[in-house]
Enzyme design. Structure first.
Site, PDB file in Angstrom:
ATOM      1  N   LYS A 139       0.822  -1.110  -0.088  1.00 15.32           N
ATOM      2  CA  LYS A 139       0.063   0.057   0.072  1.00 15.32           C
ATOM      3  C   LYS A 139       0.956   1.204  -0.023  1.00 15.32           C
ATOM      4  O   LYS A 139       1.906   1.201   0.357  1.00 15.32           O
ATOM      5  CB  LYS A 139      -0.855   0.251   1.217  1.00 15.32           C
ATOM      6  CG  LYS A 139      -0.134   0.037   2.447  1.00 15.32           C
ATOM      7  CD  LYS A 139       0.227   1.528   3.208  1.00 15.32           C
ATOM      8  CE  LYS A 139       0.786   1.455   4.379  1.00 15.32           C
ATOM      9  NZ  LYS A 139       1.613   2.402   4.872  1.00 15.32           N
ATOM     10  N   MET A 191       5.404   0.172   3.421  1.00 13.66           N
ATOM     11  CA  MET A 191       4.415  -0.141   2.442  1.00 13.66           C
ATOM     12  C   MET A 191       3.423  -1.253   2.796  1.00 13.66           C
ATOM     13  O   MET A 191       3.144  -2.046   2.180  1.00 13.66           O
ATOM     14  CB  MET A 191       5.191  -0.531   0.961  1.00 13.66           C
ATOM     15  CG  MET A 191       5.977   0.756   0.468  1.00 13.66           C
ATOM     16  SD  MET A 191       6.292   0.109  -1.083  1.00 13.66           S
ATOM     17  CE  MET A 191       4.866   0.695  -1.976  1.00 13.66           C
ATOM     18  N   ASP A 212      -2.594  -1.561  10.152  1.00 13.32           N
ATOM     19  CA  ASP A 212      -2.552  -1.513   8.573  1.00 13.32           C
ATOM     20  C   ASP A 212      -2.967  -3.164   8.151  1.00 13.32           C
ATOM     21  O   ASP A 212      -3.196  -3.142   6.899  1.00 13.32           O
ATOM     22  CB  ASP A 212      -1.297  -1.275   7.893  1.00 13.32           C
ATOM     23  CG  ASP A 212      -0.935   0.113   8.232  1.00 13.32           C
ATOM     24  OD1 ASP A 212      -1.499   0.997   8.690  1.00 13.32           O
ATOM     25  OD2 ASP A 212       0.467   0.133   7.894  1.00 13.32           O
TER      26      ASP A 212
HETATM   27  O1  C5P Z   1      -0.546  -1.169  14.735  1.00 13.14           O
HETATM   28  P1  C5P Z   1       1.030  -1.378  14.442  1.00 13.14           P
HETATM   29  O2  C5P Z   1       1.702  -2.683  15.230  1.00 13.14           O
HETATM   30  O3  C5P Z   1       1.186  -1.489  12.904  1.00 13.14           O
HETATM   31  O4  C5P Z   1       1.955  -0.153  14.999  1.00 13.14           O
HETATM   32  C1  C5P Z   1       3.252  -0.094  15.159  1.00 13.14           C
HETATM   33  C2  C5P Z   1       3.577   1.291  15.868  1.00 13.14           C
HETATM   34  O5  C5P Z   1       3.249   2.420  14.986  1.00 13.14           O
HETATM   35  C3  C5P Z   1       2.580   1.202  17.092  1.00 13.14           C
HETATM   36  O6  C5P Z   1       3.100   0.494  18.316  1.00 13.14           O
HETATM   37  C4  C5P Z   1       2.527   2.826  17.483  1.00 13.14           C
HETATM   38  O7  C5P Z   1       4.055   3.084  17.980  1.00 13.14           O
HETATM   39  C5  C5P Z   1       2.743   3.163  16.057  1.00 13.14           C
HETATM   40  N1  C5P Z   1       1.458   3.557  15.378  1.00 13.14           N
HETATM   41  C6  C5P Z   1       0.699   4.706  15.941  1.00 13.14           C
HETATM   42  N2  C5P Z   1      -0.541   5.042  15.769  1.00 13.14           N
HETATM   43  C7  C5P Z   1      -1.001   4.338  14.700  1.00 13.14           C
HETATM   44  C8  C5P Z   1      -0.456   3.438  14.335  1.00 13.14           C
HETATM   45  C9  C5P Z   1       0.811   3.196  14.468  1.00 13.14           C
HETATM   46  O8  C5P Z   1       1.225   5.381  17.126  1.00 13.14           O
HETATM   47  N3  C5P Z   1      -2.307   4.735  14.309  1.00 13.14           N
END
Ligand code: C5P
Length: 302
Positions: A15, A105, A142
């Site tokens: 993406k 991505m 994501d």
């Molecule tokens: O949800 P995911 O594991 O992909 O997120 C990785 C990191 O990115 C989270 O631990 C956080 O630090 C940051 N993040 C965030 N706000 C979001 C998505 C991700 O702060 N909406």
């Protein structure tokens, strides 16, 4: 009894965030977003087959950078689905990686969505779309989008999806940088750069959504926006030269993809995309160049 397949392969897209509006930090450490995702035609393939125990292997030029153990998001997806259905995740997951690793991505998220759909088919668990999306949301912000593909607005931390209409094909060039960037570090840098400045509620741009709907690349280029870009550039200043090289070569617009360090260039048409790709490759400002289009389909059984 229904016959189970010997193996199942699922194709999952990368993406680009055509808009990433980031709010202030929430008490849970995440950030509220208005995240407009567009799936593009770079794909990983995830194959699952029965095995004595959970095992994961990865192939592709950057396979060495991907954890081949239970910490891999694809393995966690298999474990989560198995646990809900009272099964043991005795599966070999093989990932053929073509999406840049740690590149902004959603490559890891794609593998998780792929493993989930593949295991559901292999085990005959027959999970509903709703259940699959709920597991995706537990795995990462994501991951739900990797399942659905196309274009969508992600709210909350990005996991609450509203599909968006697209009216044509957009031509993209991606410049892959050396090494990755850590998503949590990029969010932290974004907060640090903002300091005490008041941060508005993240809102999707109506002009951008209209440009997607009508397939108008020039209008989309004018609306592209990524609130994480200053943070990615602060952590990786060399990306500025990559962005400039693509813009000078005729890209309609350039931006960092998600948390980076991959940079994305929107081109007027296929011919212009090839010219931008050639110039980026010759510029010496990136490790590899990829040309593709969006939207692309979400996780698809092959
Ligand atoms: O949800 P995911 O594991 O992909 O997120 C990785 C990191 O990115 C989270 O631990 C956080 O630090 C940051 N993040 C965030 N706000 C979001 C998505 C991700 O702060 N909406």
């Amino acid at each position: 009894m229904t016959r189970r397949p010997a193996s199942v392969t699922v194709r999952v897209p990368a993406k680009v965030n055509v808009q990433l509006a980031v709010g202030g930090p929430r008490p849970d450490g995440f950030h509220d977003l208005a995240n407009v995702f567009l799936a593009v035609g770079l794909y990983d393939e995830v194959t699952v087959a029965p095995a004595e125990e959970l095992r994961i292997t990865v192939a592709g030029p950057d396979a060495g950078q991907v954890p081949a153990d239970a910490s891999n998001l694809a393995a966690r997806a298999a474990v989560a689905l198995a646990a809900r259905h009272g099964l043991e995740p005795r599966v070999h997951i093989h990932i053929v990686k073509d999406i840049p690793v740690a590149g902004g991505m959603a490559g890891g998220s794609a593998d998780a969505a792929g493993a989930l759909v593949a295991c559901d088919a292999l085990w005959g668990t027959g999970a509903s779309r709703e259940e699959l999306l709920a597991i995706c949301a537990e795995l990462g912000s994501d991951v739900p989008f990797s399942l659905v593909g196309g274009a969508a607005l992600g709210r909350g931390r990005g996991e609450l999806l509203e599909p968006l209409e697209t009216g044509g094909t957009f031509h993209w060039v991606f410049a892959v940088a050396d090494g990755g960037l850590s998503t949590p570090e990029v969010y932290r840098e974004c907060d640090r750069l903002r300091g005490d400045t008041a941060v508005p509620e993240p809102e999707a741009s109506p002009a951008l959504i209209e440009a997607l709907r009508t397939g108008d690349a020039v209008a989309l280029a004018a609306s592209l926006a990524n609130d994480l870009q200053p943070a990615a550039l602060s952590l990786r200043p060399s990306l500025a030269a990559t962005l400039a090289a693509g813009t000078e070569a005729g890209a309609l617009a350039a931006l960092v993809s998600g948390s980076g360090p991959t940079t994305a260039f929107l081109a007027k048409d296929a011919e212009s995309a090839q010219a931008v790709a050639g110039a980026l490759a010759a510029s010496g400002t990136c490790r590899a160049v990829r040309v593709t289009t969006g939207p692309a389909q979400g996780a698809t059984l092959l």
